[in-house]
Design an enzyme around this catalytic site. Structure first.
Site, PDB file in Angstrom:
ATOM      1  N   LYS A 194       0.817  -1.210   0.000  1.00  0.00           N
ATOM      2  CA  LYS A 194       0.000   0.000   0.000  1.00  0.00           C
ATOM      3  C   LYS A 194       0.856   1.267   0.000  1.00  0.00           C
ATOM      4  O   LYS A 194       1.871   1.328   0.692  1.00  0.00           O
ATOM      5  CB  LYS A 194      -0.897   0.029   1.246  1.00  0.00           C
ATOM      6  CG  LYS A 194      -1.974  -1.042   1.273  1.00  0.00           C
ATOM      7  CD  LYS A 194      -2.835  -0.876   2.518  1.00  0.00           C
ATOM      8  CE  LYS A 194      -3.836  -2.014   2.681  1.00  0.00           C
ATOM      9  NZ  LYS A 194      -4.922  -1.976   1.702  1.00  0.00           N
TER      10      LYS A 194
ATOM     11  N   GLY B 185     -10.976  -2.822   8.800  1.00  0.00           N
ATOM     12  CA  GLY B 185     -10.605  -3.003  10.198  1.00  0.00           C
ATOM     13  C   GLY B 185     -11.769  -3.113  11.154  1.00  0.00           C
ATOM     14  O   GLY B 185     -11.582  -3.112  12.368  1.00  0.00           O
TER      15      GLY B 185
END
Length: 293
Positions: free
Chosen positions: A80, A152
């Site tokens: 990322k 998350g």
């Protein structure tokens, strides 16, 4: 064929279709993912649930961690970079990662511009909440799209919302008459040529994966039935009580997503899924999916 063209990059991403991409933070986790049948791994310092809990500024992972993971697996390795941080992207490309995720999970570096992905030979994946966002990223050179979901959280509701929005808009474009397309492109702030192509072909020009909140085999199968080409699993594997079993079950669920009997069988005895968060209880300013434009 010239390397680094959009055709080549989007073609590479097509090879991941029907697969599961798993977030990993160590070489050991990468091996578990590969042995479970993952089609690729995402190399990170921390999974999204830990990034969310820690707060502060989340940046590109230490290149050492990425290199260690690249050494131990034969499947593609993604990493990322922050939204708009083209230097992080340059670093990742120089290291030889297979794909770069310009990710809202990390703290955005630029609040006006995403990375101009046509400048890179490595394929990029980007998140989206709706068709306009998807087509803007593709216009910038993204070779692969995914839902943003709400990373998350272990809560699939936002990924479902984003996938339904994209797929519903795709169907809407197909049913439009040609004279409506220009106005619609303006309405959703998307490149007209991509809207015209979508009207002609009836599908996005790149693969569209589900991501953000996938925590169980059933979640993965749900996203596939809603039209996803494959699934990213972030915290859902290694924050569960039995990561190896969960990883194998999610891979099987994506393969057999229409077979409820197989889904029931592979969902047995997996232990606890990752702890989840109710999206409504998260401060709107802390919603990761709102990052990007």
């Amino acid at each position: 064929m010239e390397t680094g063209t959009f055709k080549v990059k989007s073609g590479l991403a097509q090879m991941l279709k029907g697969g599961v991409i798993m977030d990993v933070t160590t070489p050991e986790q990468a091996k578990i993912a590969e042995e479970a049948g993952a089609c690729a791994v995402m190399a990170l310092e921390r999974v999204p649930s830990d990034i969310r809990a820690a707060g502060g500024v989340a940046r590109m992972a230490d290149p050492t961690i990425i290199e260690q993971i690249m050494k131990v697996v034969s499947i593609p390795v993604m990493a990322k970079c922050r939204i708009g941080h083209f230097v992080e992207a340059q670093i990742l490309e120089s290291m030889g990662v297979d794909y770069i995720d310009e990710s809202e999970v990390l703290t955005p570096a630029d609040e006006n511009f995403h990375v101009w992905k046509h400048d890179f030979k490595v394929p990029f994946v980007c998140g989206c909440r709706d068709l306009g966002e998807a087509l803007r990223r593709i216009g910038e050179g993204a070779a692969m799209i995914r839902t943003k979901g709400e990373a998350g959280t272990g809560n699939i509701v936002e990924a479902v919302r984003h996938m339904r929005s994209v797929m519903g808009s795709v169907r809407r474009v197909q049913s439009m008459s040609p004279d409506e397309l220009s106005a619609y492109a303006k309405e959703i702030n998307a490149p007209l040529e991509l809207v015209l192509e979508l009207h002609k072909t009836g599908k996005l020009p790149v693969v569209n994966f589900a991501a953000g909140g996938v925590a169980t085999p059933a979640d993965a199968a749900l996203m596939m039935q809603l039209g996803a080409d494959g699934v990213f699993v972030g915290s859902g594997i290694f924050k569960s009580s039995n990561p190896s079993a969960m990883a194998k079950a999610v891979v099987k669920a994506v393969t057999h997503y229409k077979d409820a009997q197989i889904l029931a069988e592979i969902s047995k005895g997996l232990g606890d899924a990752m702890p989840g968060l109710d999206i409504k209880q998260i401060d709107p300013d802390k919603l990761i999916s709102q990052r990007g434009w």
